[in-house]
Design an enzyme around this catalytic site. Structure first.
Site, PDB file in Angstrom:
ATOM      1  N   ASN A   1       0.865  -1.181   0.000  1.00  0.00           N
ATOM      2  CA  ASN A   1       0.000   0.000   0.000  1.00  0.00           C
ATOM      3  C   ASN A   1       0.903   1.233   0.000  1.00  0.00           C
ATOM      4  O   ASN A   1       1.493   1.567   1.019  1.00  0.00           O
ATOM      5  CB  ASN A   1      -0.883  -0.038   1.263  1.00  0.00           C
ATOM      6  CG  ASN A   1      -1.730   1.207   1.403  1.00  0.00           C
ATOM      7  OD1 ASN A   1      -1.798   2.038   0.495  1.00  0.00           O
ATOM      8  ND2 ASN A   1      -2.373   1.348   2.558  1.00  0.00           N
TER       9      ASN A   1
ATOM     10  N   LYS B   1       0.092   4.325  -0.393  1.00  0.00           N
ATOM     11  CA  LYS B   1      -0.565   5.528   0.157  1.00  0.00           C
ATOM     12  C   LYS B   1      -0.250   6.737  -0.734  1.00  0.00           C
ATOM     13  O   LYS B   1      -0.199   6.607  -1.946  1.00  0.00           O
ATOM     14  CB  LYS B   1      -0.129   5.752   1.606  1.00  0.00           C
ATOM     15  CG  LYS B   1      -0.286   4.494   2.451  1.00  0.00           C
ATOM     16  CD  LYS B   1      -0.049   4.731   3.911  1.00  0.00           C
ATOM     17  CE  LYS B   1      -0.105   3.411   4.642  1.00  0.00           C
ATOM     18  NZ  LYS B   1       0.014   3.545   6.077  1.00  0.00           N
TER      19      LYS B   1
ATOM     20  N   HIS C   1      -9.442   0.739   5.112  1.00  0.00           N
ATOM     21  CA  HIS C   1      -8.158   0.953   5.807  1.00  0.00           C
ATOM     22  C   HIS C   1      -8.412   1.866   7.008  1.00  0.00           C
ATOM     23  O   HIS C   1      -9.252   2.761   6.949  1.00  0.00           O
ATOM     24  CB  HIS C   1      -7.150   1.586   4.839  1.00  0.00           C
ATOM     25  CG  HIS C   1      -5.759   1.593   5.378  1.00  0.00           C
ATOM     26  ND1 HIS C   1      -5.330   2.528   6.288  1.00  0.00           N
ATOM     27  CD2 HIS C   1      -4.708   0.758   5.168  1.00  0.00           C
ATOM     28  CE1 HIS C   1      -4.067   2.269   6.606  1.00  0.00           C
ATOM     29  NE2 HIS C   1      -3.662   1.205   5.937  1.00  0.00           N
TER      30      HIS C   1
ATOM     31  N   GLU D   1      -6.915   4.310   8.091  1.00  0.00           N
ATOM     32  CA  GLU D   1      -6.783   5.750   7.791  1.00  0.00           C
ATOM     33  C   GLU D   1      -8.059   6.270   7.134  1.00  0.00           C
ATOM     34  O   GLU D   1      -8.474   7.408   7.378  1.00  0.00           O
ATOM     35  CB  GLU D   1      -5.551   5.986   6.898  1.00  0.00           C
ATOM     36  CG  GLU D   1      -4.271   5.784   7.685  1.00  0.00           C
ATOM     37  CD  GLU D   1      -3.083   5.307   6.870  1.00  0.00           C
ATOM     38  OE1 GLU D   1      -3.108   5.414   5.630  1.00  0.00           O
ATOM     39  OE2 GLU D   1      -2.121   4.804   7.491  1.00  0.00           O
TER      40      GLU D   1
ATOM     41  N   GLU E   1      -5.299  -5.440  10.699  1.00  0.00           N
ATOM     42  CA  GLU E   1      -4.281  -4.415  10.912  1.00  0.00           C
ATOM     43  C   GLU E   1      -4.570  -3.690  12.226  1.00  0.00           C
ATOM     44  O   GLU E   1      -5.381  -2.751  12.254  1.00  0.00           O
ATOM     45  CB  GLU E   1      -4.314  -3.397   9.774  1.00  0.00           C
ATOM     46  CG  GLU E   1      -4.029  -3.967   8.418  1.00  0.00           C
ATOM     47  CD  GLU E   1      -3.423  -2.920   7.491  1.00  0.00           C
ATOM     48  OE1 GLU E   1      -2.307  -3.120   7.042  1.00  0.00           O
ATOM     49  OE2 GLU E   1      -4.071  -1.879   7.272  1.00  0.00           O
TER      50      GLU E   1
ATOM     51  N   GLY F   1       2.439   1.763  10.816  1.00  0.00           N
ATOM     52  CA  GLY F   1       3.381   2.872  10.662  1.00  0.00           C
ATOM     53  C   GLY F   1       4.070   3.281  11.943  1.00  0.00           C
ATOM     54  O   GLY F   1       4.668   4.358  12.011  1.00  0.00           O
TER      55      GLY F   1
ATOM     56  N   SER G   1       3.525  -2.646  10.444  1.00  0.00           N
ATOM     57  CA  SER G   1       4.979  -2.633  10.631  1.00  0.00           C
ATOM     58  C   SER G   1       5.656  -3.956  10.287  1.00  0.00           C
ATOM     59  O   SER G   1       6.617  -4.357  10.940  1.00  0.00           O
ATOM     60  CB  SER G   1       5.323  -2.182  12.054  1.00  0.00           C
ATOM     61  OG  SER G   1       4.842  -0.863  12.283  1.00  0.00           O
TER      62      SER G   1
HETATM   63  C1  PEP Z   1      -0.642  -0.066   6.218  1.00  0.00           C
HETATM   64  O1  PEP Z   1      -0.614   1.087   5.883  1.00  0.00           O
HETATM   65  O2  PEP Z   1      -1.624  -0.749   5.920  1.00  0.00           O
HETATM   66  C2  PEP Z   1       0.483  -0.611   6.963  1.00  0.00           C
HETATM   67  C3  PEP Z   1       0.388  -1.821   7.434  1.00  0.00           C
HETATM   68  O3  PEP Z   1       1.555   0.216   7.108  1.00  0.00           O
HETATM   69  P1  PEP Z   1       2.962  -0.180   7.806  1.00  0.00           P
HETATM   70  O4  PEP Z   1       3.430  -1.452   7.169  1.00  0.00           O
HETATM   71  O5  PEP Z   1       3.859   0.970   7.501  1.00  0.00           O
HETATM   72  O6  PEP Z   1       2.695  -0.341   9.262  1.00  0.00           O
END
Ligand code: PEP
Length: 251
Positions: A9, A11, A93, A95, A165, A171, A210
């Site tokens: 992803n 973003k 997601h 976000e 997630e 992040g 992460s």
């Molecule tokens: C994400 O944005 O879905 C995500 C898992 O980001 P990260 O791997 O940076 O934690």
């Protein structure tokens, strides 16, 4: 045996040029036994589609409208995404849920629209740190999943992908431990199994939060973790490919 998936992803983190070169670097290295997906922003889909055409890399979008057409300024429909060669669409997601007000109901409607257009949704669920610490992880996750059953019935997750997630791990550099992740993945599969055993058995369940080349293998070794949704580590082809390889069977 479920085919593992790793989706990157990107973003809002790539320029037009860097999206194409990142896609090129990823597509140059086939990863046997893993479905690799790249998800640029909508305005980069046409460029990236050209780069990955004829390779094993699939194209995904980061969101889709619940609507097919009409007066919805700024939205992009699933049918339009399909026209650009998308196979997958990330829906819900954290976000989108926290920053843009995508409600459980609207996420369910978007998920349904993606399926109706013949694409595969990657449906994100997960709890905040506060929700985890107050013991409410599964209440939150089940409610996010239930919204889909309410809209689409017991087959809601047929041919779908779900990404667990935990919001506190996205992040932040904090990863759920493999056992913590497996516990939630297993509970998600059981929850869906209670509605439709075929969907649950075939469901590809990704972990996101992460993931990096150093922790991917241990996470992906868990029986209910079928791959990952990757943010930060997807922005460097070397790291992303290492994570993809970690999802391959028998690594
Ligand atoms: C994400 O944005 O879905 C995500 C898992 O980001 P990260 O791997 O940076 O934690």
């Amino acid at each position: 045996m479920r085919l593992p998936i790793v989706a990157g992803n990107w973003k809002l983190n790539c320029s037009r040029e860097s999206a194409s070169s990142l896609a090129r670097e990823v597509a140059e290295v086939p990863v046997a036994g893993v479905e690799v997906i790249v998800c640029p922003v909508s305005v980069h889909l046409a460029d990236v589609a050209q780069v990955v055409a004829g390779t094993d890399v699939a194209l995904g979008a980061q969101n889709a409208s619940a609507q097919e057409s009409g007066a919805y300024t700024g939205e992009v429909s699933s049918t339009m995404l399909a026209e650009f060669g998308c196979k997958y669409v990330i829906i819900g997601h954290s976000e989108r849920r926290s920053l843009f007000g995508d409600s459980e109901k609207s996420c369910a409607q978007r998920h349904q629209a993606v399926k109706e257009a013949g694409l595969i949704p990657i449906f994100c669920v997960g709890e905040s740190l506060e929700e985890r610490e107050s013991g409410n992880t599964m209440t939150v996750v089940k409610s996010q999943l239930q919204a889909l059953f309410d809209l689409a019935g017991p087959k809601a997750f047929n041919n779908a992908v779900v990404a667990y997630e935990p919001v506190w791990a996205i992040g932040t550099g904090k990863t759920a431990s493999p056992d913590q992740a497996q516990e939630v993945h297993q509970a998600i599969r059981q929850f869906i199994f209670a509605q439709d055993s075929d969907s649950a058995n075939a469901l590809r369940l990704l972990y996101g939060g992460s993931v990096n080349p150093g922790n991917a293998q241990e996470l992906f070794a868990k029986p209910d973790i079928d791959g990952g949704l990757i943010g930060g580590a997807a922005l460097k082809s070397k790291d992303f490919l290492a994570v993809c390889k970690a999802a391959a069977p028998n690594t």
